[in-house]
Design an enzyme around this catalytic site. Structure first.
Site, short mmCIF file in Angstrom:
data_model
loop_
_atom_site.label_atom_id
_atom_site.label_comp_id
_atom_site.label_asym_id
_atom_site.label_seq_id
_atom_site.Cartn_x
_atom_site.Cartn_y
_atom_site.Cartn_z
N CYS A 94 0.82 -1.21 0.00
CA CYS A 94 0.00 0.00 0.00
C CYS A 94 0.85 1.25 0.00
O CYS A 94 0.68 2.16 -0.83
CB CYS A 94 -0.93 -0.03 1.21
SG CYS A 94 -1.92 1.44 1.39
N CYS A 99 -1.76 1.80 -2.85
CA CYS A 99 -2.72 2.87 -2.58
C CYS A 99 -2.10 4.26 -2.61
O CYS A 99 -2.66 5.18 -3.24
CB CYS A 99 -3.35 2.70 -1.20
SG CYS A 99 -3.40 1.03 -0.54
N LYS A 102 -0.45 5.44 -5.96
CA LYS A 102 -1.57 5.48 -6.92
C LYS A 102 -2.43 6.72 -6.68
O LYS A 102 -2.77 7.45 -7.61
CB LYS A 102 -2.37 4.18 -6.77
CG LYS A 102 -3.57 4.00 -7.66
CD LYS A 102 -4.82 4.65 -7.19
CE LYS A 102 -5.27 4.29 -5.81
NZ LYS A 102 -5.74 2.92 -5.67
N TYR A 235 -9.22 -3.30 -11.02
CA TYR A 235 -8.91 -2.05 -10.30
C TYR A 235 -7.64 -1.40 -10.84
O TYR A 235 -7.63 -0.23 -11.20
CB TYR A 235 -8.55 -2.40 -8.86
CG TYR A 235 -9.58 -2.46 -7.79
CD1 TYR A 235 -10.30 -3.61 -7.56
CD2 TYR A 235 -9.76 -1.38 -6.94
CE1 TYR A 235 -11.17 -3.69 -6.49
CE2 TYR A 235 -10.62 -1.46 -5.87
CZ TYR A 235 -11.34 -2.63 -5.65
OH TYR A 235 -12.18 -2.70 -4.58
N GLU A 239 -7.30 2.04 -13.00
CA GLU A 239 -6.74 3.21 -12.27
C GLU A 239 -5.47 3.72 -12.96
O GLU A 239 -5.31 4.94 -13.14
CB GLU A 239 -6.43 2.83 -10.82
CG GLU A 239 -7.69 2.63 -9.99
CD GLU A 239 -7.43 2.34 -8.53
OE1 GLU A 239 -8.36 2.47 -7.73
OE2 GLU A 239 -6.29 1.97 -8.17
N HIS A 502 -26.37 21.05 1.35
CA HIS A 502 -26.43 21.64 0.02
C HIS A 502 -25.40 22.74 -0.14
O HIS A 502 -25.18 23.49 0.81
CB HIS A 502 -27.83 22.24 -0.20
CG HIS A 502 -28.09 22.63 -1.61
ND1 HIS A 502 -28.18 21.71 -2.64
CD2 HIS A 502 -28.26 23.85 -2.17
CE1 HIS A 502 -28.41 22.36 -3.78
NE2 HIS A 502 -28.45 23.65 -3.53
N GLU A 507 -25.33 14.67 -1.06
CA GLU A 507 -26.75 14.88 -0.74
C GLU A 507 -27.65 14.21 -1.78
O GLU A 507 -28.83 13.97 -1.52
CB GLU A 507 -27.09 16.37 -0.65
CG GLU A 507 -27.16 17.08 -1.99
CD GLU A 507 -27.68 18.51 -1.91
OE1 GLU A 507 -28.64 18.77 -1.16
OE2 GLU A 507 -27.13 19.37 -2.63
#
Ligand code: FAD
Ligand code: NDP
Length: 529
Positions: A94, A99, A102, A235, A239, A502, A507
């Site tokens: 990672c 991760c 990336k 993935y 990516e 908002h 939302e």
């Protein structure tokens, strides 16, 4: 005596039956004494309470937690260089080749888009004259990684976890051996944790190993990748293709079957359509056949579709992203008696306990478990608490949220529409869906055609939410909170009665009101609110 009996059962059969019993026995074992519970070959006393093989996300989390609970712990970590010689420091996939680099490269690509958007917001730039430097990005990313490697080492020292930079191999079920700069070391422990993770696979085609690279190499590539073919549409493939295109490189993806297999296919296809709009090429139902070096040092790639038609092109970089294999073989795992799955050498370990009761496993090495950093960390921590802290809390692998960091991100928690239908039947499922317009997109007039979300729910009563899917900016940030809500048994009724913030994109989940079944148009009604 009972423990000795357990172990004999493991070696001579009856593995599954005995597992839970032995787990309970170990849970109660005192960490005051490191007496081997098996009258083990290495003698009655073991050097450590826990030896962890693999200093990545899962291994380090377990080691730190176990030490905090008073256990004596050693962690071995070792990185075998890639075929082109790339290697890295402590911390696992990672931090070094997953991760973190990336996400940083993804961010670099998003900033490129933002520079173009900025002009429309009044920033007086000349985007056409702005160039990206791969070397600067690579140096910045690698600089950050080195600092994390350093901090990780200091943290282990402060927390009194012994770090050994060496490749661990089982000598027998109670002993790990490793070669260090100081010579061979043999470590005995009451418990062992296998957290060796995995490494990228290469296809068995001419030129793959000689000329191809993987995600292990891309983030530290010394020269710009240039025109790149990415093999694999999982993935990593999507990516990498996304950020490479965003940084200005031509990117072609070879898709063997379907993109993002295992994910909701409506969402996966929207992601692909969005990437195509951004200039990524997709070659569907294709597999690579060969990679050859051309006279001018580029790479001639031949691929074939499912009708056996052949195609070829010249690229600067060939990136294989065809999945990862667990590093169990290198561990001499058979000497410990730990069974691996015949199809992919991973370890099937219910409650993270292998068929050898004092040997555990967490993270990517586990069979049919999500290959994600927070999963490895969480499972590692919980295991340490069960072994050394009297806890009984097991790891829950259900409803783990994840995000695919493609140019327009895809965040998801829970079931895909297909899986929900398969599990509950179409008549018992309600799917709410909506296209939406992020406010930030209006001024730069960015395409909103793929900004889409859906909520998959049970049809009866308050409609328990089974899955939430979101394509748009910051999808991971949007989905994370809803993942917590789903842990608390979120219903559509509760979602609809939640007052939104908002103007945000999250939302939109509180505004859902159109079901697929109704056939109504899910496009937003007004232009700007
Ligand atoms: P690892 O982190 O792989 O650690 C295992 C360590 O053990 C390694 O350092 C290895 O070299 C070492 N080792 C192996 N064998 C031995 C041995 N015999 N002796 C000593 N040491 C050994 N996950 C996410 O959640 N989000 C993301 O955005 C994400 N992006 C990713 C992007 C890429 C390109 C990749 C490849 C992965 C990504 N992942 C992501 C997945 C994530 O990196 C893994 O799930 C996670 O690192 C698994 O942790 P682990 O502890 O099981 O193994
Ligand atoms: P995946 O299993 O996700 O994808 C592998 C891809 O390669 C699939 O499209 C597969 O096609 C294809 N493929 C497999 N074999 C071949 C072959 N011989 N020739 C051509 N294509 C082939 O693996 P990844 O390497 O992308 O990722 C590994 C794991 O890492 C993921 O499961 C994920 O958990 C983790 N990860 C997480 C990330 C995140 O959280 N954002 C990011 C990156 C990785 P087919 O479908 O036909 O099998």
């Amino acid at each position: 005596m009972a423990s000795v009996l357990c172990f004999k059962n493991v070696i001579f059969g009856g593995v599954r039956k005995i597992k839970n019993t032995s787990f309970l026995l170990f849970k109660q074992a005192s960490i005051q004494s490191r007496t081997c519970p098996f009258s083990c070959g290495g003698g009655a006393n073991t050097e450590y309470d826990l030896v962890v093989v693999g200093g990545g996300s899962g291994g380090l989390a377990a080691a730190k937690e176990a030490t905090a609970l008073g256990a004596k712990v050693a962690v071995l970590d070792y990185v075998t260089p890639t075929p082109i010689g790339t290697k890295w420091g402590l911390g696992g996939t990672c931090v070094n080749v997953g991760c973190i680099p990336k996400k940083l490269m993804h961010q670099a690509a998003l900033l490129g888009e933002a520079i173009h958007d900025a002009k429309t917001y009044g920033w007086e730039l000349e985007p056409d004259n702005i160039h990206h430097s791969w070397e600067s990005l690579k140096d910045a990313v690698q600089g950050h990684i080195k600092s994390v490697n350093w901090v990780t080492r200091v943290e282990l020292r402060d927390k009194k976890v012994e770090y050994i930079n060496g490749q661990g191999k089982f000598l027998d079920p109670y002993t790990i051996t490793t070669q260090t700069k100081q010579g061979e070391r043999r470590l005995t422990a009451k418990y062992f944790l296998i957290a060796v993770g995995g490494r990228p696979r290469y296809p068995d085609i001419p030129g793959a190993l000689e000329y191809g690279i993987t995600s292990d190499d891309i983030f530290s590539l010394s020269k710009p990748p240039g025109k790149t073919v990415i093999v694999g549409a999982g993935y990593i493939g999507l990516e990498c293709a996304g950020f490479l295109r965003g940084l200005g490189y031509e990117a072609t993806v070879l898709v063997r079957s379907i993109p993002l297999r295992g994910f909701d296919q409506q969402m996966a296809n929207l992601i692909v359509a969005e990437m195509e709009d951004k200039g990524v090429k997709f070659e569907h139902r294709c597999i690579p056949k060969s990679v050859q070096k051309t006279d001018d040092g580029r790479l001639h790639v031949v691929w074939q579709n499912d009708k056996k038609e052949e195609f070829s092109d010249i690229f600067d970089t060939v990136l294989f992203a065809i999945g990862r294999r667990a590093l169990t073989k290198e561990l001499d795992i058979e000497k410990a008696g730990v069974e691996v799955a015949p199809d992919n050498e991973k370890i099937d370990a219910p409650n993270e306990q292998t068929n050898v009761p004092h040997i555990f496993a967490v993270g990517d090495v586990l069979y049919k478990k999500p290959e994600l950093t927070p999963v490895a960390i969480h499972a590692g921590r919980l295991l340490a608490r069960r072994l050394f802290g009297g806890s009984t809390t097991p790891m829950d692998y259900e409803n783990v949220a994840t995000t695919v960091f493609t140019p327009l991100e895809y965040g998801v928690v829970g079931l895909s529409e297909e899986k929900a239908i398969e599990r509950y039947g179409e008549d018992n499922i309600e799917v709410y869906h909506a296209y939406y317009k992020p406010t930030e997109f209006f001024i730069p007039q960015k395409s909103i055609v793929h900004c889409y979300l859906k909520v998959v729910a049970l049809r009866e009563g308050d409609q328990k939410v089974l899955g939430m899917h979101f394509i748009g900016p910051q999808a991971g940030e949007v989905i994370q909170g809803f993942a917590a809500a789903m842990k608390c048994n979120l219903t559509v009724t509760a979602l609809m009665s939640t007052v939104g913030i908002h103007p945000t994109i999250a939302e939109e989940f509180t505004r859902i009101n159109i079901t697929k079944r109704s056939g109504k148009d899910p496009n937003p009604a007004s232009c700007c609110s």
